[in-house]
Each structure stands twice: as structure tokens, then as C-alpha cells.
Motif scaffolding. Structure first.
Motif, PDB file in Angstrom:
ATOM      1  N   CYS A  16       0.846  -1.196   0.000  1.00 40.05           N
ATOM      2  CA  CYS A  16       0.000   0.000   0.000  1.00 40.05           C
ATOM      3  C   CYS A  16       0.888   1.255   0.000  1.00 40.05           C
ATOM      4  O   CYS A  16       1.914   1.299   0.681  1.00 40.05           O
ATOM      5  CB  CYS A  16      -0.925   0.004   1.211  1.00 40.05           C
ATOM      6  SG  CYS A  16      -1.957   1.481   1.307  1.00 40.05           S
ATOM      7  N   ASP A  17       0.438   2.230  -0.745  1.00 37.10           N
ATOM      8  CA  ASP A  17       1.096   3.533  -0.814  1.00 37.10           C
ATOM      9  C   ASP A  17       1.404   4.077   0.586  1.00 37.10           C
ATOM     10  O   ASP A  17       2.426   4.682   0.835  1.00 37.10           O
ATOM     11  CB  ASP A  17       0.102   4.494  -1.491  1.00 37.10           C
ATOM     12  CG  ASP A  17       0.786   5.266  -2.591  1.00 37.10           C
ATOM     13  OD1 ASP A  17       1.916   4.880  -2.940  1.00 37.10           O
ATOM     14  OD2 ASP A  17       0.184   6.239  -3.078  1.00 37.10           O
TER      15      ASP A  17
ATOM     16  N   PRO B 122      -4.476  -1.378   4.951  1.00 40.81           N
ATOM     17  CA  PRO B 122      -4.232  -0.824   3.621  1.00 40.81           C
ATOM     18  C   PRO B 122      -5.400   0.064   3.187  1.00 40.81           C
ATOM     19  O   PRO B 122      -6.550  -0.193   3.553  1.00 40.81           O
ATOM     20  CB  PRO B 122      -4.093  -2.052   2.723  1.00 40.81           C
ATOM     21  CG  PRO B 122      -4.466  -3.236   3.537  1.00 40.81           C
ATOM     22  CD  PRO B 122      -4.460  -2.847   4.965  1.00 40.81           C
ATOM     23  N   CYS B 123      -5.071   1.114   2.433  1.00 37.34           N
ATOM     24  CA  CYS B 123      -6.059   2.164   2.173  1.00 37.34           C
ATOM     25  C   CYS B 123      -7.193   1.727   1.254  1.00 37.34           C
ATOM     26  O   CYS B 123      -8.311   2.212   1.372  1.00 37.34           O
ATOM     27  CB  CYS B 123      -5.364   3.395   1.593  1.00 37.34           C
ATOM     28  SG  CYS B 123      -4.774   3.155  -0.099  1.00 37.34           S
ATOM     29  N   GLY B 124      -6.899   0.814   0.334  1.00 40.36           N
ATOM     30  CA  GLY B 124      -7.946   0.401  -0.600  1.00 40.36           C
ATOM     31  C   GLY B 124      -8.161   1.391  -1.722  1.00 40.36           C
ATOM     32  O   GLY B 124      -9.008   1.172  -2.594  1.00 40.36           O
ATOM     33  N   GLU B 125      -7.393   2.485  -1.720  1.00 40.09           N
ATOM     34  CA  GLU B 125      -7.604   3.562  -2.693  1.00 40.09           C
ATOM     35  C   GLU B 125      -6.445   3.660  -3.697  1.00 40.09           C
ATOM     36  O   GLU B 125      -6.638   4.007  -4.853  1.00 40.09           O
ATOM     37  CB  GLU B 125      -7.708   4.917  -1.985  1.00 40.09           C
ATOM     38  CG  GLU B 125      -8.753   4.972  -0.882  1.00 40.09           C
ATOM     39  CD  GLU B 125     -10.146   5.111  -1.459  1.00 40.09           C
ATOM     40  OE1 GLU B 125     -10.292   5.863  -2.440  1.00 40.09           O
ATOM     41  OE2 GLU B 125     -11.060   4.448  -0.940  1.00 40.09           O
ATOM     42  N   CYS B 126      -5.232   3.395  -3.218  1.00 38.39           N
ATOM     43  CA  CYS B 126      -4.067   3.587  -4.090  1.00 38.39           C
ATOM     44  C   CYS B 126      -4.088   2.567  -5.229  1.00 38.39           C
ATOM     45  O   CYS B 126      -4.838   1.589  -5.192  1.00 38.39           O
ATOM     46  CB  CYS B 126      -2.775   3.479  -3.283  1.00 38.39           C
ATOM     47  SG  CYS B 126      -2.434   1.822  -2.683  1.00 38.39           S
TER      48      CYS B 126
ATOM     49  N   CYS C 126      -3.456  -1.096  -4.084  1.00 38.05           N
ATOM     50  CA  CYS C 126      -4.606  -1.667  -3.374  1.00 38.05           C
ATOM     51  C   CYS C 126      -5.727  -2.013  -4.352  1.00 38.05           C
ATOM     52  O   CYS C 126      -6.295  -3.103  -4.314  1.00 38.05           O
ATOM     53  CB  CYS C 126      -5.137  -0.686  -2.333  1.00 38.05           C
ATOM     54  SG  CYS C 126      -4.191  -0.675  -0.800  1.00 38.05           S
TER      55      CYS C 126
HETATM   56 ZN    ZN Z   1      -3.313   1.401  -0.566  1.00 42.69          ZN
END
Ligand code: ZN
Length: 493
Positions: A66-67, A74-78, A81
Motif C-alpha cells: 500500500c502507498d 491498507p487504504c484500498g484507494e491507491c 490496493c
Molecule cells: Zn493502498
């Protein structure tokens, strides 16, 4: 085709460590290690099927790359992810399944790839599922990399069979043991899923499904999916019992069809599926005797069919004609003998295997007898395609059907032939997806003569001796499963 909802096992795949059902110890240890910045170069996730190993491997890959990471959340956005969430892979995360033979050839290549610096993210990660299937050559490449791991390289290995992995590999991994779930744990998760999905299911029904799943949450979710689709209302115990009985019968009939077609390998594979599913070989034999008895009576035109629906009657008739009448008689005699034997031996599985192999020789025996009698052996192409009416008891003549393809549809044959290039890959993926979703359906599909896309249709062709498989796949839940799998595999239709 109508739009299909996402199959439950996939929709309810755990996405964060806290979602892992029944694997609290694994989740905690992994989270702590990541939070403390203790990142191993190789992880080995072991344990039974369907309890979250692959999902954990992907979560771990996201946590590492993850970024905002390495992070337990983990953000789930980068980009990293999102790619992993969508495809299980990303620019720098490569996933392969050791159980797929076609890909195993690339294992070495994949392992070598991980030596190179990542293209975008923190680590270059290889996820290898069913790692025990690797060839010696691939294991050597893996060992070589693990002995002097490049700083950016990470391996996440998963396996249901720890004892088949070389100790030299195991000793270089941080190991996480997943455990089989209890019926109560699975039932509780099924209750949560049913509530969220607005599936009306009784607690008793959920326990029946949970029990049948034998520790695998994925199988349990898949069964719930089928039960909800087939019930069309409340999922209760009776309905579930019916669905589970259906599973056994399909495979049993598949075994019979393979025997009738003289296909030893397929017959043994069906038997293995029955016993791997937890059925006692003695019980399989008992059920098989009962089935043969019904088939024999149907072939003799003497079946007591009062309890059967019209569809079941027709199905039984078709199946009974897949074998010549006298072979059916022989099969019954041999099976009854085996039933005697099986009571006296330590290894009933062996007796049943030998029986199945013997029975699968019956079609060839027929040809030998014909040759001895001076008649030319009947070539498959010369055999009649259409079943004739069942013989009267007085009629002793042989009846040979079912060894030739049924219903060759009058359309351009190329359209439904084996697809070229990229489609072959999708097809492979289609089989793999089916195999993880419902092994019974996958087994039935594997009996098809051909699978292809023709216009807007996915076309599966079956020989007449595969009538049981063909009919089973015509059921709504199976069709839906096929459509889902085809779409997921990227088969365009
Ligand atoms: Zn991420």
C-alpha cells in the motif's frame, strides 16, 4: 442472459485481517508483525481448503505494498490496493496457482521475475497458491532466491499439504497455520451472511449446510448460494438435505456414465470425488448397488417408478441404456460380490477402486466376446445413436448406445470448437473458477465433449453417456454458476 449477482464466496471474501473467520491467531500475529515493521521475506500459509489462505495472501500483499504502508490497514484507494482488490494481482504482485498445470511451467520464470526491482511499488511479490505442486526445478529456483533474497523480493506461499513442501523451503518461511472451522463457527458466519443478503434461512438449515462443508467456509457459502437459489423461498432443513443428496447422486451417476463409456480415469476420478467428499467407500458401494438395481429394472422395463417424477424417470431410462443390458447384469453381479468382500477387508476403498476399474472394462469385454464369436467388433461409429425402447424381459439381445456423441447440432461446427488463443486461456480460467466454486459442477463440465462460444450462447456438448452430467447442468443453479464463472473468466458470450 439476465445479470447475475456476485457469487457469495467471492462477495464475502475477507478484505481486512479482522474479517478472517476463525483464524484470530493468524490475523493477530500477522498484524503485529506488520505493525512492528518485522517483515519476513517469505510467508507460508498452510491449512485446509476454503478457510482464507488465498484471501490472506492478497491482504498481506496489499498491506506490504500500500502507498501508505506497510500497514495493517491498507487504504484500498491507491493503485496497488485497487489492482489487488480487483484482480488479485498488480503491477508488482504476481499470483499463480500451483494446482494449474499450465501455469506451473511458468513457475520458474515467475520466481526469477521477483529478483528484479519492483516497477512501481515497495516490493515485488509472488503469491504461489498450492505451492507443493511446484516441480523440483521450480523449488530449486525458489530455494536459490530464498537463500539470498533481494531486499525488495517477497514470497507469499500457500498450501493445503505442508508435508509435500521441501523442509529447506519451509525453514526459510515465516509459517502461519490456518485451521479448519467448526460447524458452529461456519453456521454463525452463514447466519451473518444470510441476514446481510436477506436470505430467509432457518438455523437448522444453516447447520446442515455448515456440517456438509467440512470445515471450509468457502464451500459453505457456495452451498448457501445454491440453497438460496433453488429454494425460491425459505431455506429450510428439508430443502438443504435435498440439495446435498443431489450432489452425491450427480457424482455417482457421473461415475456410472464413465464406467458405461469405458473411461477408467474419469470413473476413478468420480469415485475419488465421492470419497474425498467424506463418503465412506462402503456407503458409496451401497448407494451404487441401489442405483444399478434401479437402472437394471428400468432397462428390463420393470422399474417401480411410482415414486419418481417424470424427469427422474426419463433420466433413469437414458442412464440405463448407456450400458448393454447384459453388461448391466454383469455390473450388478460384480458389485454385489464387492459388497460381500468389502465387509471383510481393512481397506474398503481399495475394493471399491478395483471394482470400478473392472466395471470400466465391461465395454471392451463386449468386443472381445464378439471377436471370439466370429462377429466383427462393434466400432463406436457403427453404434446406433438413438436409444431404442427398453427390452422386454424375453428379449436377450445386446443394446449398445451412448458411446457416440448425442445431438450433433446442425450449425457451423467451427463456432463451438475449441476456441483459439486468448479464449483458450479464458477457458482454462473458467475451469479453474468452477473448480473453486463447486467441484461437482466442475467435474460435470469436464465431461463435455466440447465447450465453446457460439453467438450469444455458451455451448457445452455432451455424449449420450454423459446424460446425467448434461441434465444436472441444465438446472437453474448450475446454469447460473456457469454463467458467473464464464463472465469472471472473461469468456465473451
Ligand atoms: Zn493502498
Amino acid at each position: 442472459m439476465t445479470p447475475m449477482h456476485l457469487a457469495l464466496p467471492r462477495k464475502w471474501r475477507p478484505r481486512v485481517f479482522d474479517d478472517l473467520v476463525g483464524q484470530e491467531a493468524v490475523a493477530r500475529t500477522l498484524s503485529n508483525a506488520i505493525a512492528d515493521g518485522r517483515v519476513a521475506s517469505a510467508y507460508l500459509l498452510t491449512g485446509p481448503r476454503g478457510v482464507g489462505k488465498t484471501s490472506t495472501a492478497r491482504m498481506l500483499a496489499r498491506a506490504l505494498n500500500c502507498d501508505k504502508g506497510p500497514t495493517t490497514k491498507p487504504c484500498g484507494e491507491c493503485a496497488s490496493c485497487r489492482e489487488i482488490l480487483e484482480r488479485g494481482e498488480s503491477l508488482d504482485v504476481h499470483e499463480m496457482d500451483g494446482a494449474s498445470n499450465r501455469k506451473i511451467e511458468n513457475a520458474r520464470e515467475l520466481i526469477e521475475t521477483v529478483r528484479y526491482a519492483p516497477q512501481r511499488d515497495r516490493f515485488r511479490i509472488a503469491i504461489i497458491d498450492e505451492v507443493h505442486m511446484l516441480t523440483t526445478e521450480a523449488f530449486n529456483a525458489l530455494l536459490k532466491t530464498l537463500e539470498e533474497p533481494p531486499a525488495h523480493a517477497r514470497f507469499i506461499l500457500a498450501s493445503t499439504e505442508l508435508h509435500k513442501i521441501p523442509p529447506t523451503i519451509v525453514s526459510r518461511c515465516q509459517r502461519f497455520a490456518f485451521r479448519a472451522l467448526t460447524v458452529t463457527e461456519i453456521a454463525a458466519q452463514l447466519a451473518r451472511v444470510s441476514k446481510a443478503e436477506k436470505i430467509d434461512a432457518t438455523p437448522g438449515a444453516l447447520r446442515v449446510l455448515a456440517g456438509a462443508a467440512e470445515g471450509s467456509l468457502r464451500d459453505a457459502l457456495s452451498l448457501l448460494d445454491q440453497a438460496a437459489t433453488l429454494a425460491g423461498g425459505t431455506v429450510d432443513e428439508t430443502r438443504c438435505a435435498e440439495i446435498l443428496a443431489l450432489v452425491d447422486r450427480d457424482v455417482l451417476e457421473g461415475m456410472y456414465s464413465s464406467i458405461a463409456g469405458g473411461d477408467r480415469a474419469a470413473a476413478i476420478a468420480a469415485l475419488t470425488r465421492l470419497t474425498d467428499g467424506g463418503a465412506d467407500p462402503r456407503h458409496v458401494l451401497k448407494e451404487f448397488v441401489a442405483f444399478l438395481r434401479r437402472a437394471l429394472l428400468a432397462a428390463a422395463g420393470a422399474a417401480d417408478t411410482r415414486d419418481l417424477s417424470k424427469e427422474e424417470r426419463e433420466r433413469l431410462t437414458v442412464l440405463s441404456r448407456a450400458m448393454p443390458y447384459e453388461n448391466l447384469l454383469r455390473a450388478v453381479a460384480l458389485t454385489l460380490q464387492a459388497e460381500e468382500q468389502v465387509r471383510k477387508v481393512d481397506d474398503p476403498g481399495l475394493v471399491v477402486q478395483m471394482l470400478v476399474l473392472k466395471l470400466a472394462e465391461l465395454p471392451r469385454l463386449k468386443d472381445i466376446e464378439a471377436a471370439i464369436a466370429g462377429a466383427p467388433p462393434s466400432a463406436p461409429s457403427a453404434r446406433p445413436a438413438a436409444p431404442s425402447p427398453p427390452p422386454r424381459p424375453s428379449e436377450a439381445g445386446p443394446r449398445i448406445v451412448g458411446l457416440v456423441p448425442v445431438e450433433p447440432e446442425p450449425e457451423e461446427p467451427a463456432a463451438a470448437a475449441a476456441p483459439p488463443g486468448g479464449e483458450a486461456e479464458s477457458l482454462q480460467r473458467f475451469h479453474e473458477i468452477l473448480d473453486t466454486k463447486r467441484r461437482v459442477t466442475a467435474a460435470q463440465v469436464s465431461l463435455a465433449e466440447s465447450i465453446g462460444v457460439s453467438g450469444d450462447d455458451l455451448v457445452l456438448r455432451f455424449g449420450i453417456d454423459r446424460a446425467a452430467a448434461k441434465e444436472a447442468l441444465e438446472e437453474h443453479a448450475a446454469k447460473k454458476l456457469l454463467a458467473d464463472a464464464a463472465r469472471e473468466a472473461g469468456l465473451e458470450f
